[in-house]
Design a protein around this motif. Structure first.
Motif, short mmCIF file in Angstrom:
data_model
loop_
_atom_site.label_atom_id
_atom_site.label_comp_id
_atom_site.label_asym_id
_atom_site.label_seq_id
_atom_site.Cartn_x
_atom_site.Cartn_y
_atom_site.Cartn_z
N TRP A 24 15.91 -2.42 31.53
CA TRP A 24 15.90 -2.68 29.75
C TRP A 24 16.25 -1.05 29.73
N CYS A 25 17.41 -0.93 29.19
CA CYS A 25 18.44 0.06 29.16
C CYS A 25 18.18 0.76 27.82
N GLN A 26 17.14 1.51 27.09
CA GLN A 26 17.64 2.19 25.78
C GLN A 26 18.95 2.35 24.59
N ASP A 27 19.62 3.30 26.08
CA ASP A 27 20.23 4.31 25.51
C ASP A 27 21.78 3.83 26.12
N TRP A 28 21.56 2.08 26.17
CA TRP A 28 23.05 1.43 26.67
C TRP A 28 24.65 1.98 25.66
N GLN A 29 23.59 2.16 24.01
CA GLN A 29 24.56 2.42 22.88
C GLN A 29 24.66 4.23 23.23
N MET A 80 18.64 -5.42 29.80
CA MET A 80 18.35 -5.35 28.58
C MET A 80 18.48 -4.39 27.73
N GLY A 81 18.95 -4.27 26.59
CA GLY A 81 19.34 -2.83 25.01
C GLY A 81 18.92 -2.70 24.51
N TYR A 82 18.84 -2.42 22.85
CA TYR A 82 18.14 -2.34 22.01
C TYR A 82 18.65 -1.56 20.39
N VAL A 120 26.20 -8.45 14.17
CA VAL A 120 26.15 -8.02 14.77
C VAL A 120 25.71 -8.06 16.23
N ILE A 121 24.16 -8.26 15.73
CA ILE A 121 23.80 -8.91 17.29
C ILE A 121 24.37 -10.16 18.14
N LYS A 122 24.43 -10.99 17.46
CA LYS A 122 25.31 -12.41 18.31
C LYS A 122 26.73 -11.27 18.74
N GLU A 123 27.47 -10.85 18.72
CA GLU A 123 29.15 -10.52 18.95
C GLU A 123 28.37 -9.17 20.02
N ASN A 124 27.76 -7.74 19.67
CA ASN A 124 28.09 -6.62 20.29
C ASN A 124 26.72 -6.71 21.35
N LEU A 125 25.94 -8.04 21.41
CA LEU A 125 24.58 -7.70 22.15
C LEU A 125 24.40 -9.54 23.15
N ILE A 126 24.73 -10.11 22.23
CA ILE A 126 24.88 -11.20 23.01
C ILE A 126 25.80 -11.50 24.01
N ASP A 127 26.77 -12.16 23.07
CA ASP A 127 27.82 -12.24 23.94
C ASP A 127 28.54 -10.71 24.50
N PHE A 128 28.24 -9.97 24.75
CA PHE A 128 28.43 -8.59 25.80
C PHE A 128 27.96 -8.85 27.08
N LEU A 171 24.01 -8.81 27.46
CA LEU A 171 22.41 -8.87 27.01
C LEU A 171 21.21 -10.12 27.15
N ASP A 172 20.96 -9.52 27.85
CA ASP A 172 19.69 -10.60 27.84
C ASP A 172 17.90 -10.86 26.92
N GLY A 173 18.40 -9.29 26.66
CA GLY A 173 17.19 -9.40 25.71
C GLY A 173 17.40 -8.08 24.86
#
Length: 669
Positions: free
Chosen positions: A277-282, A322-324, A380-388, A390-392
């Motif tokens: 879980w890397c909350q600083d991914w962005q 996982m991200g944030y 934004v969630i679908k494209e930037n997180l899920i499609d990229f 991220l699993d959570g």
């Protein structure tokens, strides 16, 4: 339902329980008006109410209809203030709908019948108290504050320096719902500011700063039945993704090279990992508070080069990434500019974009009452997180909605403030569901309100101090989990090691290890580096702690079949994974006041060590046949003392459990 009417009084009886008693001397309802002032500083609220009137509604008239009763309450025989209530059964529940009221009423006080022996549980996530009797609990989502006890040095320092000390009732997740030992639940449907007062011997008083939609009751023969009925009404959390049970979600920051280096080190030393879980991914920001994040929700290629490829390689190792994200966008960044250009942000009274101070940086509020903005953020969630890939993620915040901002739906932000966390949960839920990933993606939240049950895959306890304090340290997450379970959220966990390091609080190795022990006996194990990683103990820097963590992750993984069954029960029946002892031992009166022990599922009793430098621990066991997990010694109940060195947290299992062989195998790890 029966309404028992006499000359100057009435009672409402539901399933043989008197819930409401009204007389001219002791009315059920009071009405009035007030003018509140809200001051928010970085999610901490100072609320003052200028009370203009509070009038008892002494007089009543009851009209019987075919399937319900109409109750009109008045302040005088001639009229005055009035309130009309429709009382009846809806789907077997007692529902009191508030139909009409005199103009100008914006304060209501409702009294429910009580007795001295009664105990109360719930009201969202409460971290200082589990049995709420004897205190009042404001229902207002906010930062919980640092320390959360006005008598401690830490809280005093936080108040003086940051206006952020908190108190026993401050919480990210309040909810106007409670369960009584009189075997009923009560839910008040309103998102306005409320205060539930359980101090009086003869009545509970529920204060609400608007006219609520309704008051709801349901009874049960047992607490298991009650939470099943409550969650059938509020909704239930889905099961956790299968990959969660592979081991620890490692909270770590610092970029691709550092993260992968520490991952390899921990794996080589036997730590079972389910995710990074890397909350600083962005990206990151550095402030006086500590290491913060750059709130523009897209991959930061400078800090995490080749992450798009590394995600695939990690998945080949059966490790997720996982991200944030949170519901705000950083001023000046690309998402902020897009939102501003499309009119997706909330405004101030002057028609300018409302900027919220998050501590040395400012953000816009995505206005989820604007359906276009709601849908945009899902994308934004679908494209930037899920499609990229991220699993959570941590779906952070939700409790900062300013009460003076202007929203698209025209409703007062004061009324929408409590509703905001559940709407934020819904944004995440719909994004994941529409992506077809509900069984694969895990997002966890700290803020909540009525509705989170059906929209949030996992709760976490928020930002505890990295210390041993009862109100804000390791111990506080136990009543937090139990109260959440009694409010309908049965999947809960916490930052192993805590988060907040301020005013002299520095995480120690011992604290981290004790927290990891507890985490092994919760639905999800996840660590956090904290707000000041470099100043605090980090597990990957100490071999003894790594070995200890490795063993705890193996224990958690070994227990996965048992934990999965409890999670499934939560999804199907709403019975929480971490349970108060009285849920299965109703006749044992001592169980009702235990707030630092819990049952994990039906058959494991866990009593975490929450004080430093202890190698023995006192535990209360309800009457049953209990086996101490580590020694194999049998106990029949009562107050006992057991050895509890690091690595052997006080855990017991029922001798007659169907999982006994599994527990015996755990003891050998």
């Amino acid at each position: 339902m029966k309404i028992i009417e006499e000359k100057n009084s009435f009672k409402i009886e539901y399933n043989s329980k008197i819930l409401i008693e009204h007389s001219q001397q002791s009315p059920f309802a009071f009405a009035g008006s007030g003018d509140a002032e809200y001051k928010m500083y970085r999610g901490n609220f100072e609320i003052e109410d200028y009370l203009e009137s509070r009038v008892p509604l002494k007089y009543f008239q009851i009209e019987e209809e075919a399937n319900y009763s109409l109750i009109t309450l008045k302040s005088s025989r001639e009229g005055g203030l009035s309130l009309k209530i429709k009382a009846g059964l809806v789907a077997g529940r007692l529902k009191l709908e508030f139909l009409e009221s005199s103009s100008g009423i914006n304060r209501l006080w409702l009294r429910l019948a009580a007795d001295q022996e009664e105990k109360i549980y719930g009201c969202g996530e409460q971290l200082s108290y589990f049995n709420l009797r004897g205190k009042n609990f404001p229902i207002w989502t906010s930062e919980p504050g640092v320390g959360r006890n006005k008598e401690t040095y830490t809280t005093w320092q936080a108040d003086v320096k940051d206006k952020a000390g908190g108190d026993y009732y401050t919480t990210n997740y309040p909810q106007p719902t409670f369960i009584s030992t009189k075997k009923y639940y009560c839910h008040l449907e309103s998102t306005a500011y409320q205060d539930f007062n359980f101090k009086n011997d003869d009545f509970h008083e529920l204060e609400v700063w608007n006219i609520p939609d309704y008051l709801l009751f349901e009874t049960g023969e047992s607490y298991l039945e009650l939470v099943e009925k409550l969650t059938a009404y509020l909704g239930r959390q889905p099961e956790l993704p299968e990959w969660v049970y592979n081991g620890l979600i490692l909270g770590i920051q610092g970029g691709t090279d550092f993260v992968l280096e520490q991952k390899e080190k921990l794996k080589e030393n036997g730590v079972e990992l389910s995710a990074l879980w890397c909350q600083d991914w962005q990206g990151v920001k550095h402030t006086s508070f500590g290491k913060r994040l750059s709130w523009n929700w897209e991959w930061n290629q400078e800090l995490y080069p080749e992450l798009d490829q590394k995600l695939k390689e990690l998945k080949d190792e059966d490790i997720r990434f996982m991200g944030y994200i949170n519901p705000y966008v950083l001023e000046g960044k690309s998402l902020y500019q897009e939102a501003a250009a499309n009119d997706y942000l909330a405004y101030d009274s002057e028609g300018e974009i409302y900027l919220v101070d998050f501590g040395e940086f400012y953000c816009g509020v995505v206005d989820f009452t604007n359906q276009d903005a709601f849908n945009w953020y899902k994308e934004v969630i679908k494209e930037n997180l899920i499609d990229f890939g991220l699993d959570g993620w941590m779906a952070d915040f939700g409790e900062y909605l300013p009460t003076d901002c202007v929203l698209s739906n025209g409703k007062s932000a004061e009324i929408m403030h409590n509703a905001w966390p559940a709407i934020w949960a819904q944004v995440n839920y719909e994004a994941v569901k529409e992506a077809g990933k509900l069984e694969e993606v895990l997002y966890f939240m700290r803020a909540g309100f009525t509705g989170n049950q059906k929209y949030c895959t996992l709760m976490w306890a928020g930002d505890q101090s990295v210390n041993w304090s009862l109100d804000d340290g390791l111990a506080s997450v136990i009543p937090a989990a139990l109260s959440m379970g009694m409010t309908g959220c049965g999947l809960h966990h916490s930052d192993i090691g805590g988060y907040t390091s301020l005013h002299g609080n520095i995480r120690t190795k011992e604290l981290f290890m004790r927290w990891a022990e507890m985490g092994a006996f919760t639905p999800v194990m996840r660590t956090h580096e904290g707000n000041r990683p470099s100043e605090n103990f980090q597990v990957y820097n100490d071999q003894e702690a790594i070995n200890h963590l490795a063993r705890m992750t193996k224990i958690y993984k070994k227990l996965s079949k048992y934990i999965k069954a409890a999670v499934k029960e939560n999804t199907e029946k709403g019975i929480p994974v971490q349970r108060p002892l009285f849920m299965h031992y109703e006749a044992d009166q001592k169980c009702y006041d235990l707030k630092y022990q819990y049952l994990l599922g039906r058959d494991l009793l866990v009593a975490p060590v929450y004080q430093k430098e202890k190698d023995e621990w006192e535990v209360y066991l309800p009457e049953d046949k209990w086996i101490h997990l580590w020694s194999g010694k049998e106990f029949n109940g009562g107050e006992i003392k057991v050895k509890a060195p690091l690595g052997q947290p006080p855990v017991f299992y029922r001798k007659d459990s169907e999982s006994r062989q599994l527990f015996e195998e755990v003891a050998e790890i």
